[in-house]
Design a protein around this motif. Structure first.
Motif, PDB file in Angstrom:
ATOM      1  N   GLN A  98      -3.789   3.768   6.023  1.00 52.19           N
ATOM      2  CA  GLN A  98      -4.968   4.351   5.375  1.00 52.19           C
ATOM      3  C   GLN A  98      -4.698   4.948   3.995  1.00 52.19           C
ATOM      4  O   GLN A  98      -5.485   4.708   3.066  1.00 52.19           O
ATOM      5  N   PRO A  99      -3.621   5.731   3.763  1.00 54.68           N
ATOM      6  CA  PRO A  99      -3.400   6.249   2.406  1.00 54.68           C
ATOM      7  C   PRO A  99      -3.282   5.139   1.359  1.00 54.68           C
ATOM      8  O   PRO A  99      -3.767   5.280   0.231  1.00 54.68           O
ATOM      9  N   LEU A 100      -2.672   4.033   1.735  1.00 63.30           N
ATOM     10  CA  LEU A 100      -2.552   2.912   0.809  1.00 63.30           C
ATOM     11  C   LEU A 100      -3.929   2.316   0.518  1.00 63.30           C
ATOM     12  O   LEU A 100      -4.238   1.969  -0.628  1.00 63.30           O
ATOM     13  N   ILE A 101      -4.746   2.220   1.541  1.00 63.91           N
ATOM     14  CA  ILE A 101      -6.117   1.721   1.360  1.00 63.91           C
ATOM     15  C   ILE A 101      -6.889   2.646   0.429  1.00 63.91           C
ATOM     16  O   ILE A 101      -7.621   2.184  -0.451  1.00 63.91           O
ATOM     17  N   VAL A 102      -6.718   3.954   0.595  1.00 60.44           N
ATOM     18  CA  VAL A 102      -7.423   4.917  -0.265  1.00 60.44           C
ATOM     19  C   VAL A 102      -7.004   4.747  -1.724  1.00 60.44           C
ATOM     20  O   VAL A 102      -7.842   4.801  -2.635  1.00 60.44           O
ATOM     21  N   VAL A 103      -5.724   4.517  -1.965  1.00 56.91           N
ATOM     22  CA  VAL A 103      -5.242   4.313  -3.341  1.00 56.91           C
ATOM     23  C   VAL A 103      -5.971   3.131  -3.981  1.00 56.91           C
ATOM     24  O   VAL A 103      -6.462   3.216  -5.111  1.00 56.91           O
ATOM     25  N   PHE A 104      -6.071   2.023  -3.240  1.00 55.19           N
ATOM     26  CA  PHE A 104      -6.709   0.831  -3.801  1.00 55.19           C
ATOM     27  C   PHE A 104      -8.230   0.965  -3.869  1.00 55.19           C
ATOM     28  O   PHE A 104      -8.857   0.484  -4.815  1.00 55.19           O
ATOM     29  N   LEU A 105      -8.840   1.624  -2.898  1.00 54.98           N
ATOM     30  CA  LEU A 105     -10.291   1.851  -2.971  1.00 54.98           C
ATOM     31  C   LEU A 105     -10.648   2.777  -4.126  1.00 54.98           C
ATOM     32  O   LEU A 105     -11.655   2.573  -4.803  1.00 54.98           O
ATOM     33  N   ALA A 106      -9.832   3.805  -4.359  1.00 53.89           N
ATOM     34  CA  ALA A 106     -10.086   4.713  -5.474  1.00 53.89           C
ATOM     35  C   ALA A 106     -10.018   3.962  -6.794  1.00 53.89           C
ATOM     36  O   ALA A 106     -10.812   4.207  -7.707  1.00 53.89           O
ATOM     37  N   THR A 108     -10.635   0.704  -7.153  1.00 57.31           N
ATOM     38  CA  THR A 108     -11.766  -0.215  -7.199  1.00 57.31           C
ATOM     39  C   THR A 108     -13.088   0.518  -7.415  1.00 57.31           C
ATOM     40  O   THR A 108     -13.899   0.128  -8.258  1.00 57.31           O
ATOM     41  N   ILE A 109     -13.303   1.591  -6.656  1.00 58.08           N
ATOM     42  CA  ILE A 109     -14.596   2.282  -6.690  1.00 58.08           C
ATOM     43  C   ILE A 109     -14.693   3.260  -7.846  1.00 58.08           C
ATOM     44  O   ILE A 109     -15.724   3.347  -8.519  1.00 58.08           O
ATOM     45  N   LEU A 110     -13.626   4.019  -8.089  1.00 56.45           N
ATOM     46  CA  LEU A 110     -13.672   5.080  -9.088  1.00 56.45           C
ATOM     47  C   LEU A 110     -13.025   4.705 -10.414  1.00 56.45           C
ATOM     48  O   LEU A 110     -13.132   5.442 -11.385  1.00 56.45           O
ATOM     49  N   GLY A 111     -12.305   3.598 -10.418  1.00 55.71           N
ATOM     50  CA  GLY A 111     -11.637   3.179 -11.647  1.00 55.71           C
ATOM     51  C   GLY A 111     -10.374   3.969 -11.952  1.00 55.71           C
ATOM     52  O   GLY A 111      -9.919   3.975 -13.094  1.00 55.71           O
ATOM     53  N   THR A 112      -9.807   4.645 -10.936  1.00 57.59           N
ATOM     54  CA  THR A 112      -8.574   5.392 -11.171  1.00 57.59           C
ATOM     55  C   THR A 112      -7.407   4.424 -11.343  1.00 57.59           C
ATOM     56  O   THR A 112      -7.453   3.288 -10.878  1.00 57.59           O
ATOM     57  N   THR A 113      -6.387   4.886 -11.995  1.00 51.58           N
ATOM     58  CA  THR A 113      -5.198   4.074 -12.218  1.00 51.58           C
ATOM     59  C   THR A 113      -4.339   4.072 -10.962  1.00 51.58           C
ATOM     60  O   THR A 113      -4.113   5.126 -10.354  1.00 51.58           O
ATOM     61  N   ILE A 114      -3.869   2.902 -10.596  1.00 56.36           N
ATOM     62  CA  ILE A 114      -2.946   2.810  -9.465  1.00 56.36           C
ATOM     63  C   ILE A 114      -1.561   3.146  -9.990  1.00 56.36           C
ATOM     64  O   ILE A 114      -1.024   2.452 -10.846  1.00 56.36           O
ATOM     65  N   ARG A 115      -1.022   4.249  -9.468  1.00 57.70           N
ATOM     66  CA  ARG A 115       0.304   4.668  -9.902  1.00 57.70           C
ATOM     67  C   ARG A 115       1.340   4.195  -8.892  1.00 57.70           C
ATOM     68  O   ARG A 115       1.120   4.237  -7.688  1.00 57.70           O
ATOM     69  N   LEU A 116       2.456   3.754  -9.391  1.00 60.11           N
ATOM     70  CA  LEU A 116       3.544   3.286  -8.544  1.00 60.11           C
ATOM     71  C   LEU A 116       3.971   4.377  -7.567  1.00 60.11           C
ATOM     72  O   LEU A 116       4.268   4.100  -6.403  1.00 60.11           O
ATOM     73  N   SER A 117       3.969   5.634  -8.023  1.00 58.57           N
ATOM     74  CA  SER A 117       4.383   6.727  -7.138  1.00 58.57           C
ATOM     75  C   SER A 117       3.424   6.872  -5.958  1.00 58.57           C
ATOM     76  O   SER A 117       3.854   7.179  -4.842  1.00 58.57           O
ATOM     77  N   SER A 118       2.132   6.662  -6.179  1.00 60.27           N
ATOM     78  CA  SER A 118       1.158   6.740  -5.085  1.00 60.27           C
ATOM     79  C   SER A 118       1.365   5.617  -4.079  1.00 60.27           C
ATOM     80  O   SER A 118       1.340   5.840  -2.863  1.00 60.27           O
ATOM     81  N   VAL A 119       1.565   4.415  -4.591  1.00 55.21           N
ATOM     82  CA  VAL A 119       1.803   3.273  -3.708  1.00 55.21           C
ATOM     83  C   VAL A 119       3.104   3.462  -2.942  1.00 55.21           C
ATOM     84  O   VAL A 119       3.173   3.219  -1.728  1.00 55.21           O
ATOM     85  N   ALA A 120       4.143   3.934  -3.636  1.00 53.28           N
ATOM     86  CA  ALA A 120       5.438   4.152  -2.983  1.00 53.28           C
ATOM     87  C   ALA A 120       5.330   5.226  -1.904  1.00 53.28           C
ATOM     88  O   ALA A 120       5.842   5.053  -0.792  1.00 53.28           O
ATOM     89  N   ALA A 121       4.649   6.339  -2.202  1.00 53.92           N
ATOM     90  CA  ALA A 121       4.510   7.419  -1.219  1.00 53.92           C
ATOM     91  C   ALA A 121       3.742   6.940   0.009  1.00 53.92           C
ATOM     92  O   ALA A 121       4.133   7.225   1.153  1.00 53.92           O
ATOM     93  N   LEU A 127       5.903   3.388   6.593  1.00 54.29           N
ATOM     94  CA  LEU A 127       7.187   2.984   7.173  1.00 54.29           C
ATOM     95  C   LEU A 127       7.778   4.103   8.031  1.00 54.29           C
ATOM     96  O   LEU A 127       8.341   3.846   9.098  1.00 54.29           O
ATOM     97  N   GLY A 128       7.630   5.340   7.567  1.00 53.15           N
ATOM     98  CA  GLY A 128       8.132   6.483   8.329  1.00 53.15           C
ATOM     99  C   GLY A 128       7.459   6.596   9.684  1.00 53.15           C
ATOM    100  O   GLY A 128       8.125   6.831  10.704  1.00 53.15           O
ATOM    101  N   VAL A 129       6.149   6.412   9.719  1.00 49.48           N
ATOM    102  CA  VAL A 129       5.438   6.433  10.996  1.00 49.48           C
ATOM    103  C   VAL A 129       5.956   5.311  11.883  1.00 49.48           C
ATOM    104  O   VAL A 129       6.212   5.507  13.076  1.00 49.48           O
ATOM    105  N   GLY A 130       6.133   4.141  11.307  1.00 50.87           N
ATOM    106  CA  GLY A 130       6.653   3.014  12.076  1.00 50.87           C
ATOM    107  C   GLY A 130       8.020   3.295  12.663  1.00 50.87           C
ATOM    108  O   GLY A 130       8.274   3.019  13.840  1.00 50.87           O
ATOM    109  N   PHE A 131       8.909   3.877  11.857  1.00 49.29           N
ATOM    110  CA  PHE A 131      10.259   4.187  12.357  1.00 49.29           C
ATOM    111  C   PHE A 131      10.212   5.236  13.466  1.00 49.29           C
ATOM    112  O   PHE A 131      11.008   5.210  14.390  1.00 49.29           O
ATOM    113  N   LEU A 132       9.277   6.168  13.361  1.00 51.61           N
ATOM    114  CA  LEU A 132       9.183   7.226  14.363  1.00 51.61           C
ATOM    115  C   LEU A 132       8.607   6.759  15.696  1.00 51.61           C
ATOM    116  O   LEU A 132       9.037   7.197  16.756  1.00 51.61           O
ATOM    117  N   VAL A 133       7.607   5.889  15.649  1.00 54.56           N
ATOM    118  CA  VAL A 133       6.853   5.620  16.874  1.00 54.56           C
ATOM    119  C   VAL A 133       6.937   4.200  17.409  1.00 54.56           C
ATOM    120  O   VAL A 133       6.548   3.975  18.552  1.00 54.56           O
TER     121      VAL A 133
END
Length: 167
Positions: A98-106, A108-121, A127-133
């Motif tokens: 979901q956070p990744l989806i929000v980055v891309f929707l923002a 698309t919808i708001l015209g915000t810049t996609i920052r590499l740090s946001s995508v990486a985070a 991946l962290g959730v995947g490793f945990l569960v």
């Protein structure tokens, strides 16, 4: 002392959230995602209505409808479909996109810049959730996967809906 209290309170949300998958598969009757979604969202909504003591006005009726549909009705229904059809770890990992989806929707919808740090985070979080569960031998169900992704898109779109021009 306040810092420890803040950390403890912050830790409660993921604990409660993570229990959704366990409680659904172990204690709830199978095959009722819409009923379970209503039981999960309706009491909180009624409580908020009682506390607010007022109904929406004007354009807020449309906004409340969109928010209710995206963030509650559709999201919870799809989340319960995913929880019924997937192991909890798989469902949680799919939802963690979901956070990744929000980055891309923002963008698309708001015209915000996609920052590499946001995508990486967002990616590291997923991946962290995947490793945990995720456990070995997890089974994948296509309907459950699509429901999980649909729920993540629905909630992501709901977080952006108030930022769009008035309905």
């Amino acid at each position: 002392m306040k810092r420890q209290f803040d950390i403890a309170i912050t830790a409660i949300a993921p604990l409660i959230w993570g229990s959704t998958y366990y409680v659904t598969t172990e204690y709830l009757p199978a095959g009722y995602p819409i009923s379970m979604a209503a039981l999960r969202a309706l009491p909180a909504g009624l409580l908020l209505l009682i506390l607010a003591r007022q109904l929406p006005q004007g354009v807020w009726w449309a906004r409340v409808f969109v928010l209710g549909a995206l963030n509650f009705a559709l999201f919870w229904t799809l989340l319960f479909v995913a929880a019924y059809r997937l192991p909890g770890g798989v469902a949680a990992t799919v939802g963690a996109v979901q956070p990744l989806i929000v980055v891309f929707l923002a963008s698309t919808i708001l015209g915000t810049t996609i920052r590499l740090s946001s995508v990486a985070a967002a990616t590291i979080g997923m991946l962290g959730v995947g490793f945990l569960v995720l456990g070995g031998g997890s089974t994948l169900d296509s309907i459950g996967l699509f429901a999980g992704l649909g729920g993540a898109v629905s909630m992501g779109a709901g977080t952006q809906s108030l930022n769009v021009a008035p309905l």
